[in-house]
Design a protein around this motif. Sequence first.
Motif, PDB file in Angstrom:
ATOM      1  N   CYS A   1       1.227  -1.145  -0.124  1.00  0.00           N
ATOM      2  CA  CYS A   1       0.574   0.287   0.025  1.00  0.00           C
ATOM      3  C   CYS A   1       0.940   1.378   0.018  1.00  0.00           C
ATOM      4  O   CYS A   1       0.283   1.961  -1.088  1.00  0.00           O
ATOM      5  CB  CYS A   1      -0.502   0.314   0.965  1.00  0.00           C
ATOM      6  N   ALA A   2       1.911   1.570   1.271  1.00  0.00           N
ATOM      7  CA  ALA A   2       3.117   2.811   1.008  1.00  0.00           C
ATOM      8  C   ALA A   2       3.606   2.676  -0.495  1.00  0.00           C
ATOM      9  O   ALA A   2       3.462   3.493  -1.415  1.00  0.00           O
ATOM     10  CB  ALA A   2       3.869   2.076   2.281  1.00  0.00           C
ATOM     11  N   TYR A   3       3.829   1.176  -1.121  1.00  0.00           N
ATOM     12  CA  TYR A   3       4.823   1.101  -1.998  1.00  0.00           C
ATOM     13  C   TYR A   3       3.816   1.954  -3.116  1.00  0.00           C
ATOM     14  O   TYR A   3       4.021   3.025  -3.840  1.00  0.00           O
ATOM     15  CB  TYR A   3       5.004   0.308  -2.364  1.00  0.00           C
ATOM     16  N   THR A   4       2.290   1.665  -3.177  1.00  0.00           N
ATOM     17  CA  THR A   4       1.095   2.501  -4.440  1.00  0.00           C
ATOM     18  C   THR A   4       0.964   3.819  -4.261  1.00  0.00           C
ATOM     19  O   THR A   4       0.847   4.652  -5.248  1.00  0.00           O
ATOM     20  CB  THR A   4       0.012   1.323  -4.655  1.00  0.00           C
ATOM     21  N   TYR A   5       0.888   4.217  -2.870  1.00  0.00           N
ATOM     22  CA  TYR A   5       0.612   5.805  -2.616  1.00  0.00           C
ATOM     23  C   TYR A   5       2.168   6.743  -2.914  1.00  0.00           C
ATOM     24  O   TYR A   5       1.869   7.855  -3.955  1.00  0.00           O
ATOM     25  CB  TYR A   5       0.979   4.963  -0.642  1.00  0.00           C
ATOM     26  N   ARG A   6       3.423   6.039  -3.066  1.00  0.00           N
ATOM     27  CA  ARG A   6       4.639   6.763  -3.504  1.00  0.00           C
ATOM     28  C   ARG A   6       3.692   6.917  -5.092  1.00  0.00           C
ATOM     29  O   ARG A   6       4.756   8.059  -5.310  1.00  0.00           O
ATOM     30  CB  ARG A   6       5.646   6.019  -2.950  1.00  0.00           C
ATOM     31  N   HIS A   7       3.807   5.357  -5.698  1.00  0.00           N
ATOM     32  CA  HIS A   7       4.064   5.734  -6.927  1.00  0.00           C
ATOM     33  C   HIS A   7       2.732   6.473  -6.907  1.00  0.00           C
ATOM     34  O   HIS A   7       3.041   7.501  -8.118  1.00  0.00           O
ATOM     35  CB  HIS A   7       3.946   4.586  -7.228  1.00  0.00           C
ATOM     36  N   ARG A   8       1.980   6.972  -6.862  1.00  0.00           N
ATOM     37  CA  ARG A   8       0.614   7.601  -7.280  1.00  0.00           C
ATOM     38  C   ARG A   8       0.945   9.193  -6.897  1.00  0.00           C
ATOM     39  O   ARG A   8       0.721   9.870  -8.049  1.00  0.00           O
ATOM     40  CB  ARG A   8      -0.806   7.386  -6.027  1.00  0.00           C
ATOM     41  N   LYS A   9       1.797   9.347  -6.336  1.00  0.00           N
ATOM     42  CA  LYS A   9       2.660  11.119  -5.820  1.00  0.00           C
ATOM     43  C   LYS A   9       3.330  10.680  -6.686  1.00  0.00           C
ATOM     44  O   LYS A   9       3.084  12.105  -7.348  1.00  0.00           O
ATOM     45  CB  LYS A   9       3.167  11.207  -4.559  1.00  0.00           C
ATOM     46  N   ALA A  10       4.138  10.246  -7.025  1.00  0.00           N
ATOM     47  CA  ALA A  10       5.055  10.496  -8.374  1.00  0.00           C
ATOM     48  C   ALA A  10       4.405  10.569  -9.929  1.00  0.00           C
ATOM     49  O   ALA A  10       5.062  11.548 -10.832  1.00  0.00           O
ATOM     50  CB  ALA A  10       6.099   8.781  -8.372  1.00  0.00           C
ATOM     51  N   PHE A  11       3.686   9.510  -9.900  1.00  0.00           N
ATOM     52  CA  PHE A  11       2.949   9.607 -11.093  1.00  0.00           C
ATOM     53  C   PHE A  11       1.604  11.211 -11.662  1.00  0.00           C
ATOM     54  O   PHE A  11       2.070  12.055 -12.501  1.00  0.00           O
ATOM     55  CB  PHE A  11       1.160   8.721 -11.311  1.00  0.00           C
TER      56      PHE A  11
ATOM     57  N   TYR B   1      11.183   7.339  -9.610  1.00  0.00           N
ATOM     58  CA  TYR B   1      10.924   8.430  -8.276  1.00  0.00           C
ATOM     59  C   TYR B   1      10.877   7.920  -7.242  1.00  0.00           C
ATOM     60  O   TYR B   1      11.635   7.876  -6.261  1.00  0.00           O
ATOM     61  CB  TYR B   1       9.951   8.923  -8.337  1.00  0.00           C
ATOM     62  N   THR B   2      10.235   6.682  -7.104  1.00  0.00           N
ATOM     63  CA  THR B   2       9.944   6.021  -5.914  1.00  0.00           C
ATOM     64  C   THR B   2      10.107   4.044  -5.538  1.00  0.00           C
ATOM     65  O   THR B   2       9.605   4.076  -5.122  1.00  0.00           O
ATOM     66  CB  THR B   2       8.319   6.586  -5.621  1.00  0.00           C
ATOM     67  N   LYS B   3      10.026   3.858  -6.856  1.00  0.00           N
ATOM     68  CA  LYS B   3      10.490   2.146  -7.159  1.00  0.00           C
ATOM     69  C   LYS B   3      12.066   2.171  -8.183  1.00  0.00           C
ATOM     70  O   LYS B   3      12.690   1.516  -8.766  1.00  0.00           O
ATOM     71  CB  LYS B   3       9.974   2.153  -8.484  1.00  0.00           C
ATOM     72  N   PRO B   4      12.475   1.374  -6.123  1.00  0.00           N
ATOM     73  CA  PRO B   4      14.416   1.458  -6.429  1.00  0.00           C
ATOM     74  C   PRO B   4      14.248   0.024  -7.221  1.00  0.00           C
ATOM     75  O   PRO B   4      15.205  -0.003  -8.234  1.00  0.00           O
ATOM     76  CB  PRO B   4      14.705   1.408  -5.894  1.00  0.00           C
ATOM     77  N   ASP B   5      13.227  -0.452  -7.534  1.00  0.00           N
ATOM     78  CA  ASP B   5      13.421  -1.717  -8.774  1.00  0.00           C
ATOM     79  C   ASP B   5      13.049  -1.648  -9.638  1.00  0.00           C
ATOM     80  O   ASP B   5      13.131  -2.117 -10.720  1.00  0.00           O
ATOM     81  CB  ASP B   5      12.289  -2.897  -7.696  1.00  0.00           C
TER      82      ASP B   5
END
Length: 190
Positions: free
Chosen positions: A7-17, A93-97
């Motif tokens: 959930c936190a991973y997706t939250y960060r991704h949404r902000k980066a989007f 931006y938010t996904k080191p992988d």
Amino acid sequence: MKNADWCAYTYRHRKAFEYTAEKLIKDPELKAKMLRRAKVHDMDKLLLYLFTDDQLEAQRIHVSHSAHHLENDLPRTYEDYVETVIDYECAPYTKPDKPLNAWDFANKLLRLGALKPETAEILFGIMHELGIDRSYLLTETDPEGIKYLDSIAGPGKVTEEMILLEVLKYVDETKDNALHGELQELGIIS
């Protein structure tokens, strides 16, 4: 909370989007459309994470029902393809992988045969329009963006409360879904 890390991973991704759409899109009409999409981008996946024990199944369902994911056979609009490009571009931006920018990632998919040449041409055309039709590292070209996103949604900064507020905001702003009415009846939202 189920799947709290995802959930936190997706939250960060949404902000980066949202940040990436705001930064890259110059055409006012397209920018407005994409910022509206940013409000709902991957929200179904976030909700699925909250209510399922199987993170991979949540991702599978999301991908199969989202036109910005090219792995399915859904019909697509120009805006769906723009959403795909923004999705690819914001990942580093938010996904080191996922360190590749949109150009490099689409080229990788094309080389692997996971992207049809005609679809690649559409994506490359959009990248050209957005001025991102080349290889580069976001970590080197936008350190201010990385710093900004880390300040609002960096690792360890996303709380359960932030995630739940995001979900409630989505439900409140999506007036035509069944969950909205039920939450109103319970007095959780107005």
